[in-house]
Write a protein that holds these residues in place. Structure first.
Motif, PDB file in Angstrom:
ATOM      1  N   VAL A   2      11.719  -6.375   1.221  1.00 43.20           N
ATOM      2  CA  VAL A   2      12.377  -5.073   1.334  1.00 43.20           C
ATOM      3  C   VAL A   2      12.275  -4.398  -0.022  1.00 43.20           C
ATOM      4  CG1 VAL A   2      14.548  -3.853   1.724  1.00 43.20           C
ATOM      5  CG2 VAL A   2      13.968  -5.836   3.140  1.00 43.20           C
ATOM      6  N   GLN A   3      11.854  -3.154  -0.029  1.00 41.11           N
ATOM      7  CA  GLN A   3      11.798  -2.383  -1.267  1.00 41.11           C
ATOM      8  C   GLN A   3      12.917  -1.339  -1.245  1.00 41.11           C
ATOM      9  OE1 GLN A   3       8.739  -2.571   0.728  1.00 41.11           O
ATOM     10  NE2 GLN A   3       8.481  -4.516  -0.339  1.00 41.11           N
ATOM     11  N   LEU A   4      13.572  -1.193  -2.383  1.00 41.32           N
ATOM     12  CA  LEU A   4      14.704  -0.278  -2.504  1.00 41.32           C
ATOM     13  C   LEU A   4      14.493   0.630  -3.708  1.00 41.32           C
ATOM     14  CD1 LEU A   4      17.478  -2.961  -2.021  1.00 41.32           C
ATOM     15  CD2 LEU A   4      16.702  -1.350  -0.297  1.00 41.32           C
ATOM     16  N   ALA A  97      21.343  -2.874  -3.094  1.00 42.27           N
ATOM     17  CA  ALA A  97      20.819  -4.191  -2.786  1.00 42.27           C
ATOM     18  C   ALA A  97      20.855  -4.412  -1.286  1.00 42.27           C
ATOM     19  CB  ALA A  97      21.640  -5.256  -3.504  1.00 42.27           C
ATOM     20  N   ALA A  98      19.939  -5.228  -0.805  1.00 42.59           N
ATOM     21  CA  ALA A  98      19.845  -5.524   0.619  1.00 42.59           C
ATOM     22  C   ALA A  98      20.186  -6.983   0.875  1.00 42.59           C
ATOM     23  CB  ALA A  98      18.434  -5.232   1.138  1.00 42.59           C
ATOM     24  N   ASN A  99      21.031  -7.176   1.882  1.00 41.28           N
ATOM     25  CA  ASN A  99      21.450  -8.516   2.309  1.00 41.28           C
ATOM     26  C   ASN A  99      20.772  -8.842   3.629  1.00 41.28           C
ATOM     27  OD1 ASN A  99      23.192 -10.128   4.180  1.00 41.28           O
ATOM     28  ND2 ASN A  99      24.388 -10.452   2.334  1.00 41.28           N
ATOM     29  N   LEU A 100      20.027  -9.932   3.657  1.00 42.96           N
ATOM     30  CA  LEU A 100      19.362 -10.363   4.882  1.00 42.96           C
ATOM     31  C   LEU A 100      19.980 -11.629   5.453  1.00 42.96           C
ATOM     32  CD1 LEU A 100      17.306  -8.354   3.576  1.00 42.96           C
ATOM     33  CD2 LEU A 100      15.493  -9.782   4.530  1.00 42.96           C
ATOM     34  N   TYR A 113      17.442  -8.589  -2.226  1.00 38.24           N
ATOM     35  CA  TYR A 113      16.543  -7.578  -2.785  1.00 38.24           C
ATOM     36  C   TYR A 113      17.347  -6.512  -3.517  1.00 38.24           C
ATOM     37  CZ  TYR A 113      13.131  -9.761   0.240  1.00 38.24           C
ATOM     38  OH  TYR A 113      12.304 -10.670   0.847  1.00 38.24           O
ATOM     39  N   TRP A 114      16.761  -6.022  -4.618  1.00 37.04           N
ATOM     40  CA  TRP A 114      17.454  -5.076  -5.487  1.00 37.04           C
ATOM     41  C   TRP A 114      16.541  -3.913  -5.851  1.00 37.04           C
ATOM     42  CZ3 TRP A 114      22.534  -5.565  -7.156  1.00 37.04           C
ATOM     43  CH2 TRP A 114      23.170  -6.766  -6.800  1.00 37.04           C
ATOM     44  N   GLY A 115      17.154  -2.749  -6.020  1.00 40.99           N
ATOM     45  CA  GLY A 115      16.440  -1.626  -6.584  1.00 40.99           C
ATOM     46  C   GLY A 115      16.431  -1.705  -8.101  1.00 40.99           C
ATOM     47  N   GLN A 116      15.812  -0.707  -8.718  1.00 41.88           N
ATOM     48  CA  GLN A 116      15.648  -0.723 -10.167  1.00 41.88           C
ATOM     49  C   GLN A 116      16.870  -0.177 -10.901  1.00 41.88           C
ATOM     50  OE1 GLN A 116      14.565   1.635  -8.221  1.00 41.88           O
ATOM     51  NE2 GLN A 116      15.078   3.546  -9.278  1.00 41.88           N
TER      52      GLN A 116
END
Length: 124
Positions: A2-4, A97-100, A113-116
Motif C-alpha cells: 500500500v502506498q500512502l 498509516a495503513a493497518n492490514l 504502511y506509512w506515508g512520508q
C-alpha cells in the motif's frame, strides 16, 4: 503493498484550521483501518485518529478529541484529517498509516504502511 501520500500541511496561526489528505494506492482493498499519527521533535510518535476502512468507526486521541475529524472518500481512496482550533502544541510532522492486520489501531507498530509525512506548524 500500500502506498500512502500525505498533503495539506503548512503554517497556520493558533486558532486556525488545516485539512490533511492521505491518498492511498495499491492493495487498498486489504486495508482494515487508516490512522493518523504525529511526531514532534524529541517526542514519541503519538496517535491522533483512526478510521475503519469498511464501516463508520472512528477513534481520536485525547489531545485532539473535539477539534479534529477524520473522514474517508472511498471513490478517491483518500482519508482526510480536518484540524480545527489548532494550538502551538499541535506542531509536528503528521503521518498517515495503513493497518492490514486488524489487531489494534492506537499504536504505531500496529500499522504496516506509512506515508512520508507532512509538516504542520502552528504559530502562537
Amino acid at each position: 503493498q500500500v502506498q500512502l501520500v500525505e498533503s495539506g500541511g503548512g503554517l497556520v496561526q493558533a486558532g486556525g484550521s488545516l485539512r490533511l489528505s492521505c491518498a492511498a494506492s495499491g492493495r487498498t482493498f486489504s486495508m482494515i483501518a487508516v490512522g493518523w499519527f504525529r511526531q514532534a521533535p524529541g517526542k514519541e510518535r503519538e496517535f491522533v485518529a483512526a478510521a475503519m476502512w469498511s464501516d463508520d468507526y472512528t477513534a481520536y486521541g485525547d489531545s485532539v478529541q473535539g477539534r479534529f475529524t477524520i473522514s474517508r472518500d472511498y471513490a478517491k481512496n483518500t482519508v482526510y484529517l480536518q484540524m480545527n482550533s489548532l494550538k502551538p502544541e499541535d506542531t509536528a510532522v503528521y503521518y498517515c498509516a495503513a493497518n492490514l492486520g486488524g489487531m489494534g489501531y492506537f499504536r504505531p507498530n500496529e500499522y504496516e504502511y506509512w506515508g512520508q509525512g507532512t509538516q504542520v506548524t502552528v504559530s502562537s
